[in-house]
Design an enzyme around this catalytic site. Structure first.
Site, PDB file in Angstrom:
ATOM      1  N   LYS A   1       0.817  -1.207   0.000  1.00  5.62           N
ATOM      2  CA  LYS A   1       0.000   0.000   0.000  1.00  5.62           C
ATOM      3  C   LYS A   1       0.851   1.258   0.000  1.00  5.62           C
ATOM      4  O   LYS A   1       0.449   2.283  -0.556  1.00  5.62           O
ATOM      5  CB  LYS A   1      -0.971  -0.003   1.185  1.00  5.62           C
TER       6      LYS A   1
ATOM      7  N   LYS B   1      -6.162 -10.073  -8.311  1.00  6.52           N
ATOM      8  CA  LYS B   1      -7.410 -10.302  -7.587  1.00  6.52           C
ATOM      9  C   LYS B   1      -8.499  -9.379  -8.122  1.00  6.52           C
ATOM     10  O   LYS B   1      -8.197  -8.238  -8.495  1.00  6.52           O
ATOM     11  CB  LYS B   1      -7.139  -9.975  -6.109  1.00  6.52           C
TER      12      LYS B   1
ATOM     13  N   LYS C   1     -12.298  -3.535  -6.924  1.00  8.70           N
ATOM     14  CA  LYS C   1     -13.121  -2.404  -7.372  1.00  8.70           C
ATOM     15  C   LYS C   1     -12.245  -1.307  -7.954  1.00  8.70           C
ATOM     16  O   LYS C   1     -12.721  -0.434  -8.644  1.00  8.70           O
ATOM     17  CB  LYS C   1     -13.986  -1.866  -6.240  1.00  8.70           C
TER      18      LYS C   1
END
Ligand code: TRP
Length: 333
Positions: A117, A199, A202
């Protein structure tokens, strides 16, 4: 003999960082629903975790309510389970601070999600992103949880939770139950329809890669019709056939069929027929969920009633653990 055996406690949470996807559903929420009979289930919308990545306030507010209604629509029964909103229950932020002081900088530095991240949001590597696992540990430990169903990407955070809990217990006695993380066996790992090595997410840059729980049928069908496959033209589960493997996984998860049954069903047929069949199966699986969502989202008072009740119970349970923790540390309580 009297049956005094108590149900085990299951805790899990999901972030309202956007819409709920088919991946969230098949990988997590569907299992939450199926565990409701056997376990004492406590589920949360982890909206404190979500602001480790900057959110636009109006959108964030909509996402929280939408996620709450969507997950309920999947079949979370407020009579059976506790489904609350993390930011409404102040014990979470409070225990996270305390656990931060029992978690080492080195341990947090080794978290692969933090590294990923940080690379992805290089302009906002905030302290919350770094201490995120302490908050997650608090979520779990507050409820004396036995089992935590999670995706593979959260395994490291569960291990850290156990390490911190053991350390705390080592210093002060048995305060926390040591939880057990597990990856649900029937939880499918759903990949992007456009880039099946990633994966389903969204935030996929290609909108066709991700199916949202509330996508209308024609949109779902379009996305499956456009799904990436290969030039082998044979429906079989094999290495290197990531696109087809993913479609088979989705089809299997929805229909309950094994890979072998799916291979037989589509023997001699082309990918076109197969993709249409997967699209139809997903549409039928999601149809009742979308209908329930439409009813729920119109009834804000009912939704508020559900989360207020759940928040209150969560506060009551978690306050017991927090009080114990504070007392052990030396605070006047
Ligand atoms: N970090 C988890 C995720 O992003 C969400 C989460 C927060 C969670 N607290 C939790 C999951 C506690 C399990 C238990 O997927």
């Amino acid at each position: 003999m009297e049956n005094t055996e108590k149900k085990q406690v299951v805790f899990s949470a999901i972030q309202p960082s956007g819409t709920i996807t088919l991946g969230n559903y098949l990988g997590a929420v569907r299992n939450w629903v199926s565990m409701q009979e056997e376990y004492n289930c406590i589920y949360a919308l982890a909206d404190l975790h979500t602001i480790t990545v900057r959110q636009e306030p109006a959108q964030f507010r909509r996402n929280i309510l939408d996620a709450y209604a969507s997950i309920m629509a999947c079949g979370i029964d407020p009579e059976k389970s506790i489904f609350f909103i993390q930011s409404h229950v102040h014990t979470h932020a409070e225990i996270a601070w305390i656990l931060n002081c029992y978690t080492q900088f080195g341990e947090l530095s080794r978290m692969t999600q933090f590294k990923d991240k940080s690379a992805k949001h290089a302009d906002n590597i905030n302290a919350g992103l770094f201490t995120y696992p302490s908050l997650m540990a608090g979520d779990i430990l507050l409820y004396q949880t036995d089992k935590v169903p999670v995706g593979a990407d959260q395994k490291q955070h569960i291990e850290l939770t156990c390490d911190v809990a053991r350390r705390f217990n080592g210093l002060y006695g048995e305060v926390f139950k040591i939880p057990e993380g597990f990856i649900p066996q029937n939880g499918a790992r759903v990949m992007s329809l456009q880039n099946p090595l990633n994966k389903m997410s969204k935030s996929d840059e290609n909108v066709n890669g991700c199916v949202h729980l509330l996508d209308p049928p024609e949109v779902i069908m379009k996305k499956f019709r456009r799904a990436v496959t290969d030039s082998d033209a044979c429906v079989r589960f094999a290495e290197g056939k990531d696109g087809v493997n993913n479609l088979m996984t989705i089809y299997g998860a929805v229909t309950g069929k094994t890979m072998e049954q799916i291979e037989n069903e589509f023997a001699g047929k082309g990918y076109g027929d197969f993709k249409t069949a997967v699209g139809e199966a997903v549409i039928e699986e999601l149809r009742p969920i979308r209908e329930r969502y439409e009813r729920l989202i119109k009834d804000k008072a009912y939704l508020a009633d559900c989360y207020h009740k759940a928040d209150e119970i969560a506060l009551k349970i978690s306050s017991r653990t927090l009080a114990k923790v504070k007392k052990k540390v030396g605070y006047i309580v």
